[in-house]
Design a protein around this motif. Structure first.
Motif, PDB file in Angstrom:
ATOM      1  N   SER A   1       2.495   3.663  -1.873  1.00 13.81           N
ATOM      2  CA  SER A   1       2.934   2.327  -1.478  1.00 13.81           C
ATOM      3  C   SER A   1       2.034   1.238  -2.067  1.00 13.81           C
ATOM      4  O   SER A   1       1.008   1.524  -2.699  1.00 13.81           O
ATOM      5  CB  SER A   1       2.914   2.212   0.049  1.00 13.81           C
ATOM      6  OG  SER A   1       1.567   2.295   0.523  1.00 13.81           O
ATOM      7  N   ALA A   2       2.418  -0.008  -1.841  1.00 13.43           N
ATOM      8  CA  ALA A   2       1.605  -1.136  -2.294  1.00 13.43           C
ATOM      9  C   ALA A   2       0.227  -1.090  -1.643  1.00 13.43           C
ATOM     10  O   ALA A   2      -0.791  -1.387  -2.286  1.00 13.43           O
ATOM     11  CB  ALA A   2       2.312  -2.447  -1.962  1.00 13.43           C
ATOM     12  N   ARG A   3       0.174  -0.717  -0.386  1.00 10.00           N
ATOM     13  CA  ARG A   3      -1.120  -0.602   0.304  1.00 10.00           C
ATOM     14  C   ARG A   3      -1.980   0.487  -0.354  1.00 10.00           C
ATOM     15  O   ARG A   3      -3.183   0.302  -0.550  1.00 10.00           O
ATOM     16  CB  ARG A   3      -0.905  -0.278   1.788  1.00 10.00           C
ATOM     17  CG  ARG A   3      -2.202  -0.205   2.586  1.00 10.00           C
ATOM     18  CD  ARG A   3      -1.928   0.252   4.009  1.00 10.00           C
ATOM     19  NE  ARG A   3      -1.082  -0.684   4.726  1.00 10.00           N
ATOM     20  CZ  ARG A   3      -1.540  -1.777   5.326  1.00 10.00           C
ATOM     21  NH1 ARG A   3      -2.833  -2.065   5.275  1.00 10.00           N
ATOM     22  NH2 ARG A   3      -0.703  -2.575   5.966  1.00 10.00           N
ATOM     23  N   ASP A   4      -1.362   1.618  -0.693  1.00  7.22           N
ATOM     24  CA  ASP A   4      -2.093   2.702  -1.353  1.00  7.22           C
ATOM     25  C   ASP A   4      -2.683   2.222  -2.680  1.00  7.22           C
ATOM     26  O   ASP A   4      -3.843   2.500  -2.998  1.00  7.22           O
ATOM     27  CB  ASP A   4      -1.171   3.898  -1.614  1.00  7.22           C
ATOM     28  CG  ASP A   4      -0.682   4.560  -0.339  1.00  7.22           C
ATOM     29  OD1 ASP A   4      -1.444   4.578   0.648  1.00  7.22           O
ATOM     30  OD2 ASP A   4       0.458   5.053  -0.329  1.00  7.22           O
ATOM     31  N   ILE A   5      -1.874   1.500  -3.450  1.00  3.56           N
ATOM     32  CA  ILE A   5      -2.330   1.017  -4.757  1.00  3.56           C
ATOM     33  C   ILE A   5      -3.477   0.031  -4.594  1.00  3.56           C
ATOM     34  O   ILE A   5      -4.468   0.068  -5.332  1.00  3.56           O
ATOM     35  CB  ILE A   5      -1.163   0.385  -5.527  1.00  3.56           C
ATOM     36  CG1 ILE A   5      -0.133   1.468  -5.884  1.00  3.56           C
ATOM     37  CG2 ILE A   5      -1.646  -0.330  -6.789  1.00  3.56           C
ATOM     38  CD1 ILE A   5       1.150   0.935  -6.472  1.00  3.56           C
TER      39      ILE A   5
END
Length: 211
Positions: free
Chosen positions: A94-98
């Protein structure tokens, strides 16, 4: 919700403009990050009184964003995830992971700055846009692999979702006529004739008929 923009934002508008946005977008992003003020008379007066400082602060933010952008533009970040043989992830990136992956390498990138339309669900090297400022966008590569070794292979250009990568080139090349056809007679016919298998019984009958 109506807000007063404190910096130019994409298609919304320029500094000082009053625009209408979704409540969630305003509360979760624009207001807490200092990119806008709730539109009312008091805040309008505040903006007019501090306009020069706000413009100057925006230029400083843009310069900071450009500095980070220059450091990460084109850079590859690795995300190791579990996936099936076909490369389909059991979860997603996800965007948070990235944001966290980039942060682990010393670069400050907020989750809201990762312009990811939908989570990544397949291994491979993916281009992802990072919007550090309304006027500063860069592209990084997210190398999603099942291991560090596979990440290196993908970085070298190998497609780990191909048939050869999944089953092995040797196995693909070992497919022979005996495996394709139901019996050895058909296979032998193909090998002998170089075309479609012949019906051995029908051929024998035709040979017995007087010419």
């Amino acid at each position: 919700m109506d807000v007063i923009l404190l910096e130019r934002i994409g298609k919304l508008g320029q500094i000082g403009e009053t625009v209408r946005v979704r409540d969630g977008y305003a509360r979760n992003f624009l207001l807490p990050t200092g990119r806008a003020l709730r539109a009312n008379e008091a805040n309008q007066a505040r903006f007019e009184a501090q306009k020069e400082q706000i413009i100057q602060r925006n230029e400083e933010r843009k310069a900071d964003a450009r500095q980070i952008g220059d450091q990460i533009e084109g850079k590859t970040f690795v995300a190791v995830r579990s996936a099936g043989e076909s490369g389909q992830l059991y979860g997603s990136v996800s965007a948070r992971d990235i944001s966290e992956i980039i942060g682990q390498e010393g670069y400050k990138v907020g989750r809201n700055e990762v312009a990811l339309q939908q989570p990544i669900k397949q291994i491979g090297v993916h281009d992802v846009t990072i919007a550090l400022h309304a006027e500063v966008e860069v592209v990084v590569k997210i190398n999603v692999a099942r291991s560090a070794d596979e990440a290196e292979r993908q970085a070298a250009g190998e497609d780990l979702t191909s048939y050869e990568a999944i089953y092995g080139i040797e196995e693909a090349e070992e497919v022979n006529a005996e495996e394709v056809f139901e019996n050895e007679e058909d296979a032998e016919a193909v090998l002998a004739e170089g075309g479609e298998p012949v019906d051995a019984e029908a051929e024998a009958e035709s040979e017995e008929q007087p010419s």
